[in-house]
Write a protein that holds these residues in place. Structure first.
Motif, PDB file in Angstrom:
ATOM      1  N   LEU A 107       0.645  -1.233   0.081  1.00 10.36           N
ATOM      2  CA  LEU A 107      -0.168  -0.010   0.036  1.00 10.36           C
ATOM      3  C   LEU A 107       1.012   1.116  -0.047  1.00 10.36           C
ATOM      4  O   LEU A 107       0.293   2.433   0.093  1.00 10.36           O
ATOM      5  CB  LEU A 107      -0.925  -0.048   1.039  1.00 10.36           C
ATOM      6  N   HIS A 145       0.967   5.049   0.447  1.00  9.55           N
ATOM      7  CA  HIS A 145      -0.350   5.554   1.101  1.00  9.55           C
ATOM      8  C   HIS A 145       0.015   5.237   2.787  1.00  9.55           C
ATOM      9  O   HIS A 145      -0.206   5.924   3.588  1.00  9.55           O
ATOM     10  CB  HIS A 145      -1.551   5.269   0.368  1.00  9.55           C
ATOM     11  N   LEU A 157      -9.002  -2.975   1.574  1.00 14.97           N
ATOM     12  CA  LEU A 157      -7.843  -2.275   1.026  1.00 14.97           C
ATOM     13  C   LEU A 157      -7.168  -2.874  -0.289  1.00 14.97           C
ATOM     14  O   LEU A 157      -7.213  -4.041  -0.420  1.00 14.97           O
ATOM     15  CB  LEU A 157      -6.763  -2.147   2.186  1.00 14.97           C
ATOM     16  N   PRO A 206      -4.262  -2.748  -3.318  1.00 14.50           N
ATOM     17  CA  PRO A 206      -2.943  -1.976  -3.694  1.00 14.50           C
ATOM     18  C   PRO A 206      -2.975  -1.425  -5.038  1.00 14.50           C
ATOM     19  O   PRO A 206      -2.425  -0.525  -5.433  1.00 14.50           O
ATOM     20  CB  PRO A 206      -1.702  -3.212  -3.765  1.00 14.50           C
ATOM     21  N   ASN A 245      -7.318   6.534  -1.694  1.00 15.81           N
ATOM     22  CA  ASN A 245      -6.607   5.958  -2.781  1.00 15.81           C
ATOM     23  C   ASN A 245      -6.403   4.365  -2.833  1.00 15.81           C
ATOM     24  O   ASN A 245      -5.991   3.793  -3.777  1.00 15.81           O
ATOM     25  CB  ASN A 245      -5.073   6.530  -2.802  1.00 15.81           C
ATOM     26  N   ILE A 246      -6.868   3.734  -1.644  1.00 14.99           N
ATOM     27  CA  ILE A 246      -6.708   2.422  -1.550  1.00 14.99           C
ATOM     28  C   ILE A 246      -7.811   1.767  -1.104  1.00 14.99           C
ATOM     29  O   ILE A 246      -7.822   0.462  -0.646  1.00 14.99           O
ATOM     30  CB  ILE A 246      -5.385   2.120  -0.423  1.00 14.99           C
TER      31      ILE A 246
END
Ligand code: MN3
Length: 203
Positions: free
Chosen positions: A15, A18, A84, A86, A187-188
């Motif tokens: 990740l 972030h 979550l 990547p 973003n994730i």
């Protein structure tokens, strides 16, 4: 052990930039593993370890704080990791995006409300997007390791998205910059998983 620590599903550094690798390693191998261990210990010599988490949380007010805190910590993180990704993603499912627009006005309004509620959590807790029985979507927060499946929270529903707002989730990298951590979460997000959870109920 009746409740098993799940695989993380990606590498600790997946990740980046972030969420940093060290935070992920401590969060998973330190915190989540400990919640799993203590949850199982709390259930030892009880009749409860044959129940599902959902059934157990639905009557959590009957049980002690070890079961509540460690059960919540076990389940909340287990769900959180699956949410979550990547790989950058966006919502593809029309039913979910229509529903977000219906209940929040627009995706941006939803995002702002979710982020504001996360930022306003005082102390440790979680922010959730939950689905009600009639498919209404609601944003709610819980203190500590409580979650919206528990009979001790004000607004109950099925979680389809969540964010860990405990300091251990971000402090190494972000220190006091909590809102930067909340911003980077967008973003994730594994929207594919959110869609899957949403469609499990919306049948
Ligand atoms: Mn955590």
């Amino acid at each position: 052990m009746s409740f098993i620590l799940p695989e993380l599903g990606f590498k600790f550094d997946a990740l980046e930039p972030h969420i940093d690798a060290r935070t992920m390693e401590i969060h998973y191998s330190g915190y989540h593993a400990k919640y799993a261990q203590k949850f199982n210990e709390a259930l030892e010599n009880t009749e409860l370890n044959t129940k599902t988490e959902k059934d157990l949380f639905g009557e959590i007010s009957k049980h002690n704080d070890d079961i509540r805190n460690n059960g919540g910590g076990f389940y909340n993180h287990k769900l959180f990791w699956t949410l979550l990704s990547p790989e950058p993603q966006r919502i593809r499912d029309r039913k979910l995006s229509d529903s977000i627009n219906k209940y929040f006005g627009s995706f941006n309004e939803f995002k702002n409300e979710f982020s504001s509620m996360a930022a306003e959590i005082n102390g440790s807790g979680w922010v959730w997007l939950i689905q009600m029985n009639d498919n209404e979507l609601v944003i709610t927060t819980t203190p500590n390791q409580d979650n919206p499946l528990m009979d001790v929270v004000l607004i109950r529903g099925t979680p389809i998205l969540c964010l860990d707002v405990w300091e251990h989730a971000y402090y190494l990298k972000f220190q006091n910059r909590k809102t930067e951590y909340i911003d980077t979460f967008w973003n994730i997000i594994n929207w594919k998983k959110v869609e899957e959870l949403y469609n499990q109920l919306n049948v």
